[in-house]
Design an enzyme around this catalytic site. Structure first.
Site, short mmCIF file in Angstrom:
data_model
loop_
_atom_site.label_atom_id
_atom_site.label_comp_id
_atom_site.label_asym_id
_atom_site.label_seq_id
_atom_site.Cartn_x
_atom_site.Cartn_y
_atom_site.Cartn_z
N GLU A 91 54.14 -63.04 13.35
CA GLU A 91 55.39 -62.35 13.63
C GLU A 91 56.55 -62.99 12.88
O GLU A 91 56.62 -64.22 12.79
CB GLU A 91 55.70 -62.43 15.12
CG GLU A 91 54.79 -61.57 15.94
CD GLU A 91 54.99 -61.78 17.44
OE1 GLU A 91 54.30 -61.12 18.20
OE2 GLU A 91 55.84 -62.61 17.82
N CYS A 94 63.61 -65.45 11.48
CA CYS A 94 62.79 -66.41 12.23
C CYS A 94 61.36 -66.25 11.72
O CYS A 94 60.79 -65.16 11.78
CB CYS A 94 62.89 -66.08 13.72
SG CYS A 94 61.79 -67.06 14.76
N CYS A 126 48.79 -71.77 17.59
CA CYS A 126 49.37 -73.12 17.60
C CYS A 126 48.43 -74.04 18.36
O CYS A 126 47.84 -73.65 19.37
CB CYS A 126 50.74 -73.11 18.27
SG CYS A 126 51.54 -74.74 18.25
N CYS A 165 51.64 -75.72 24.51
CA CYS A 165 52.69 -75.70 25.54
C CYS A 165 52.39 -74.57 26.53
O CYS A 165 52.11 -73.44 26.12
CB CYS A 165 54.07 -75.53 24.91
SG CYS A 165 54.40 -76.77 23.67
N CYS A 187 54.26 -71.04 26.54
CA CYS A 187 54.47 -70.36 25.27
C CYS A 187 53.32 -69.42 24.92
O CYS A 187 52.14 -69.81 24.97
CB CYS A 187 54.63 -71.43 24.18
SG CYS A 187 54.57 -70.76 22.51
N CYS A 237 55.79 -62.59 22.15
CA CYS A 237 55.97 -63.84 21.45
C CYS A 237 56.49 -64.92 22.38
O CYS A 237 56.06 -66.05 22.35
CB CYS A 237 56.95 -63.61 20.30
SG CYS A 237 57.28 -65.08 19.35
N1 SAH Z 1 56.57 -75.08 17.64
C1 SAH Z 1 57.96 -75.25 17.50
C2 SAH Z 1 58.66 -74.00 17.00
C3 SAH Z 1 58.26 -72.69 17.59
S1 SAH Z 1 58.70 -72.43 19.27
C4 SAH Z 1 58.57 -75.76 18.79
O1 SAH Z 1 57.90 -75.75 19.81
O2 SAH Z 1 59.73 -76.18 18.75
C5 SAH Z 1 60.47 -72.25 19.18
C6 SAH Z 1 61.17 -72.55 20.48
O3 SAH Z 1 60.86 -71.54 21.47
C7 SAH Z 1 60.80 -73.89 21.10
O4 SAH Z 1 61.96 -74.56 21.51
C8 SAH Z 1 59.96 -73.47 22.28
O5 SAH Z 1 59.97 -74.45 23.30
C9 SAH Z 1 60.61 -72.18 22.71
N2 SAH Z 1 59.76 -71.33 23.54
C10 SAH Z 1 58.45 -71.09 23.41
N3 SAH Z 1 58.02 -70.24 24.36
C11 SAH Z 1 59.09 -69.92 25.11
C12 SAH Z 1 59.29 -69.09 26.24
N4 SAH Z 1 58.28 -68.42 26.79
N5 SAH Z 1 60.53 -69.00 26.76
C13 SAH Z 1 61.57 -69.68 26.20
N6 SAH Z 1 61.44 -70.48 25.13
C14 SAH Z 1 60.21 -70.61 24.58
FE1 SF4 Z 2 53.34 -74.40 19.65
FE2 SF4 Z 2 54.59 -72.78 21.32
FE3 SF4 Z 2 54.52 -75.37 21.83
FE4 SF4 Z 2 56.03 -74.46 19.80
S1 SF4 Z 2 56.31 -74.01 21.98
S2 SF4 Z 2 54.61 -76.20 19.79
S3 SF4 Z 2 54.75 -72.73 19.10
S4 SF4 Z 2 52.74 -74.01 21.76
#
Ligand code: SAH
Ligand code: SF4
Length: 358
Positions: A94, A107, A114, A118, A121, A339
């Site tokens: 995406e 973006c 990944c 997390c 996410c 996403c």
């Molecule tokens: N992997 C990197 C960049 C991609 S995620 C990282 O984790 O920083 C980009 C941002 O979106 C990160 O700050 C992540 O914590 C946040 N993010 C991911 N999933 C989310 C969600 N469901 N709600 C709010 N923020 C989210």
């Molecule tokens: Fe990976 Fe999502 Fe964690 Fe960013 S927030 S490091 S994209 S699992």
């Protein structure tokens, strides 16, 4: 092999030389790829010098990166458009175009899935498939830039590596892609207008601190102790908070730059006054900026965002501790549902017709 789109200017010169073509022609080729944003093989482009055309047709010469739009969707608010792009092996990533007052931001994704896992996410929940090549990162920007040129006769001003994947886990291809995207002979994005968001990939932060380019760094924290952070961000077990913050301090010192910290706010889990006080204490003395992101609910995570009142109370504590702090509203939440990461800076208040996309 890297695609034509993923070759830095210097690599393109080297490839031409290796193919016995005068490297002086790199400029014309780079211009067509990254400034004119032409599609197709370019092998029939009669404006290119004949030796370049012959080289492009040779067996073994680099090909264009194949990336096909498989869907795109605009958010109901009209300021965000999400593109689902299919890569040559069928994998999909995406990319998102966001309209802010006076500027457009792309973006981009760095990986398919990944590996960091997390829990909140959507990308983390998918698991890791593969790294993107430099050309596949560049091709996302090209795609979004072409669409923007058509719809608004405008160009991308900022790039945020906040799509799918952990960018610093894919370091070299990312650096090549960003070198191409910031090249003044191409899309010419200012390096300071490129933000790399990381979960806290320690070796990546250390490498970035020693890399000559001045991109801005955003580190995703979400927890102020190893125990709390570890529950949301499993990779914290490998790179604990104290080491991560040391690396951030070193980055800030070597680059003489401010570090941005992201904190995804989850109701009842990390949104209390106490959490805010402990976060401020953690960052005390650093040149830091805190970005608060209310959780965007995802399928496999049983959490919800705090209400506006709690978000503002949290922000106030950070502010009062002397740290700048911005609340990023979840951007285009309707298109971003798959996403889970798309967000914005108070878009409803700042939106104007000129940057409307949908
Ligand atoms: N992997 C990197 C960049 C991609 S995620 C990282 O984790 O920083 C980009 C941002 O979106 C990160 O700050 C992540 O914590 C946040 N993010 C991911 N999933 C989310 C969600 N469901 N709600 C709010 N923020 C989210
Ligand atoms: Fe990976 Fe999502 Fe964690 Fe960013 S927030 S490091 S994209 S699992």
């Amino acid at each position: 092999m890297e695609s034509l789109d993923g070759l830095t200017f210097a690599d393109l010169e080297a490839e031409l030389s290796a193919g016995e073509v005068n490297p002086i022609h790199a400029k014309a080729l780079f211009n067509r790829l990254h400034r004119k944003l032409l599609t197709g093989t370019l092998a029939e482009d009669s404006d290119l010098p004949p030796p370049v055309l012959r080289w492009l047709k040779q067996e073994g010469a680099p090909n264009r990166c194949r990336i096909e739009p498989s869907a795109n969707r605009s958010s109901a608010d009209g300021y965000t458009r999400k593109y689902l792009l299919r890569l040559s092996d069928g994998a999909e990533v995406e990319s998102v175009l966001m309209g802010f007052p006076g500027r457009f931001t792309a973006c981009l994704s760095s990986q398919v899935g990944c590996a960091m896992g997390c829990v909140f996410c959507a990308t983390g929940q998918m698991g890791f498939s593969r790294h993107l090549k430099a050309g596949e990162i560049v091709a996302q920007a090209q795609h979004v830039a072409r669409a923007l040129r058509e719809s608004h006769s405008d160009s991308i001003r900022n790039i945020v590596m906040m799509g799918m994947g952990e960018p610093l886990h894919n370091f070299e291809p990312l650096m090549d892609a960003l070198e191409i995207l910031t090249d003044t002979r191409g899309l010419n994005i200012g390096p300071a207008r490129v933000a790399i968001s990381t979960v806290g990939h320690l070796p990546g932060i250390q490498k970035l601190a020693r890399h000559p380019a001045q991109y801005s760094l955003a580190v995703s924290l979400h927890g102020a102790s190893d125990e709390e952070r570890g529950k949301l961000v499993p990779i914290n077990q490998r790179w604990p908070l104290a080491d991560l913050l040391d690396a951030c301090r070193e980055y800030s010192a070597l680059k003489r730059a401010r570090v941005f910290f992201a904190w995804t706010l989850i109701a009842g889990q990390n949104d209390s006054d106490d959490h805010a006080h402990r976060l401020s204490a953690l960052l005390r003395g650093m040149d830091a900026h805190v970005n608060l992101i209310p959780l965007n609910p995802t399928e496999d995570f049983f959490g919800r965002p705090p209400d506006e009142f709690r978000v503002r109370a949290f922000q106030k504590i950070i502010f009062e501790s002397g740290l700048p702090c911005t609340v990023r509203q979840r951007r285009g939440i309707d298109v971003a549902a798959g996403c889970g990461q798309l967000k914005s800076e108070r878009i409803y208040r700042n939106g104007s017709p000129s940057n409307k996309i949908g």
